[in-house]
Design a protein around this motif. Structure first.
Motif, short mmCIF file in Angstrom:
data_model
loop_
_atom_site.label_atom_id
_atom_site.label_comp_id
_atom_site.label_asym_id
_atom_site.label_seq_id
_atom_site.Cartn_x
_atom_site.Cartn_y
_atom_site.Cartn_z
N ALA A 263 0.83 -1.21 0.00
CA ALA A 263 0.00 0.00 0.00
C ALA A 263 0.87 1.25 0.00
CB ALA A 263 -0.93 -0.01 1.21
N MET A 264 1.96 1.23 0.78
CA MET A 264 2.87 2.38 0.78
C MET A 264 3.52 2.57 -0.59
SD MET A 264 4.82 2.90 4.35
CE MET A 264 5.26 4.49 3.70
N GLY A 267 0.95 3.99 -2.95
CA GLY A 267 0.70 5.39 -2.62
C GLY A 267 1.80 6.30 -3.10
N ARG A 268 3.04 5.86 -2.98
CA ARG A 268 4.16 6.70 -3.40
C ARG A 268 4.30 6.75 -4.92
NH1 ARG A 268 8.54 5.12 1.40
NH2 ARG A 268 7.72 6.68 2.87
N SER A 287 -4.03 12.81 2.77
CA SER A 287 -3.23 11.70 3.30
C SER A 287 -3.41 11.57 4.80
CB SER A 287 -1.76 11.92 2.97
OG SER A 287 -1.53 11.91 1.58
N CYS A 312 -3.50 -0.97 5.91
CA CYS A 312 -3.29 -0.55 4.52
C CYS A 312 -3.63 0.92 4.34
CB CYS A 312 -4.13 -1.41 3.58
SG CYS A 312 -3.53 -3.10 3.38
N LEU A 313 -4.71 1.39 4.97
CA LEU A 313 -5.07 2.81 4.90
C LEU A 313 -3.98 3.68 5.52
CD1 LEU A 313 -8.89 3.09 5.68
CD2 LEU A 313 -7.73 3.43 3.49
N LEU A 316 -1.24 3.91 2.91
CA LEU A 316 -1.61 4.86 1.87
C LEU A 316 -1.54 6.29 2.38
CD1 LEU A 316 -4.67 3.14 0.10
CD2 LEU A 316 -2.46 3.68 -0.94
N ALA A 319 2.13 7.58 2.95
CA ALA A 319 3.07 7.28 1.86
C ALA A 319 3.71 8.53 1.27
CB ALA A 319 2.35 6.49 0.76
#
Length: 395
Positions: A263-264, A267-268, A287, A312-313, A316, A319
């Motif tokens: 997830a990170m 997001g990135r 974010s 996971c949130l 994200l 990130a």
């Protein structure tokens, strides 16, 4: 290919082909992440091989963090001089070669010394690649740092995945690390033609060898601290949280960390696009809200699936914050390397403090109570979002 251009003093400075710059910096971040993931994946081998108890292993990991904290703080002039193409490549190669120091140590003292050197090499290469990223952003005039840090996350996943395979095949970590260094050396050399020359801005006066981060960088660092604390806390404790709080099995706990890391990375890798749509301040505020929602799910739910979604949130949510903090610090410092060095110092403090603080609170209360601290810090991120915008646009 790179072309020389005249500087005001009459000397020539190499200007790389713009088409090579972004791929070269992406590769540098990928290398740094791969080396970091490689070491992290073989810590269990190190513990078993050296017959370390929890206290000895904790001391070695503390020495690693101490090296990472001290190097940018004490070596400001060295950081400036090594932030160019050849210096950055040499630091990446040195970081890969420093993998050998902890695993070749004959006793606890040498192990700690090796971990200090490995941590210092990691921090200095971290400063150099982030300085390159900030310089590329300034040259292109658009957000690029989130994508660069996304490449780091991909590299960390590759390094840890290769380490898991090596561990499953019972490959000696010394052989594994030597092979990693042999792969990194030519890859690092490939980045040189595309990397940017170090900025001379702000170097006319005297530069102190030991220098604390300036007030603007410390303010930016507070936002980076909150995000890095959440990242370090979740990385260190999400699997334990799943097994002890939700009753999940070891397999589900391991998947939770992998899902958080993916997830990170997602997001990135998509963060620069988000920044172009929402702006830096808007992206950080969204974010922070996402990350806070994820933390609240983790704290309040006892379902393994819901907790996993919450983690996971959080991934994200935080990130893009650290990449944008590095970009802001690079703009705020006299040179990109100075700004990056100051922020590395602050974020390493967060990485050092997060697992220990959560562990201490959990020991006196519970893990959900401990994660309330993470929730509070993530909730503070939107309040300081304006600090990460361009100075001319800050309100």
């Amino acid at each position: 290919m790179a072309r020389p251009t005249a500087t005001p003093d009459g000397s020539e400075q190499r200007i790389p082909d713009p088409r090579r710059t972004r791929p070269a910096i992406l590769l540098a971040f990928l290398i740094q992440g791969t080396v970091s993931g490689t070491f992290a994946s073989r810590v269990p081998w190190l513990r078993e091989h050296d017959h370390l108890d929890e206290g000895s292993l904790g001391l070695a990991l503390f020495a690693l963090a101490l090296g990472g904290l001290a190097a940018p703080l004490l070596g400001r002039r060295a950081v400036r001089r090594l932030s160019g193409p050849r210096g950055t490549a040499c630091l990446l190669i040195g970081f890969a070669c420093s993998l050998a120091l902890p695993v070749l140590a004959a006793n606890l003292f040498l192990l700690c010394a090796g971990c200090v050197a490995y941590g210092a090499a990691g921090a200095l290469s971290d400063v150099a690649i982030n300085a390159q990223g900030v310089a590329a952003e300034k040259r292109r005039g658009r957000s690029m740092m989130s994508g660069f840090h996304g490449a780091w996350s991909v590299g960390a996943l590759l390094g840890s995945g290769a380490g898991a395979i090596a561990a499953a095949e019972d490959i000696d970590a010394r052989v594994h690390f030597a092979a990693t260094a042999l792969v990194v050396i030519p890859l690092a050399m490939m980045t040189i033609p595309g990397l940017l020359e170090r900025s001379g801005e702000g170097e006319s006066g005297k530069t102190r060898q030991i220098s604390l981060p300036s007030r603007p960088i410390l303010l930016i660092g507070l936002i980076g601290f909150c995000a890095m604390f959440a990242e370090g806390g979740v990385a260190g404790w999400c699997a334990v949280f799943q097994t002890t709080v939700t009753g999940a099995g070891d397999g589900a706990a391991a998947v939770t960390y992998s899902a958080f890391a993916i997830a990170m990375a997602v997001g990135r890798l998509s963060g620069d696009r988000v920044v172009r749509v929402l702006g830096r301040t808007g992206a950080v505020r969204v974010s922070g809200v996402l990350g806070t929602a994820g933390c609240l799910l983790v704290v309040t739910s006892r379902s393994s699936l819901v907790c996993g979604f919450g983690f996971c949130l959080v991934g994200l949510g935080v990130a893009v914050v650290v990449p944008l903090a590095f970009a802001a610090a690079g703009r705020a410092g006299p040179t990109p390397a100075d700004g990056a060095a100051g922020l590395v110092t602050v974020t390493y403090v967060a990485g050092l403090a997060a697992p220990a603080a959560i562990g201490q609170i959990a020991d006196h209360g519970s893990l959900p109570i401990a994660f309330l601290l993470t929730t509070a810090l993530v909730a503070a991120i939107p309040l300081g979002a304006g600090l990460l915008d361009d100075p001319a646009r800050r309100t």
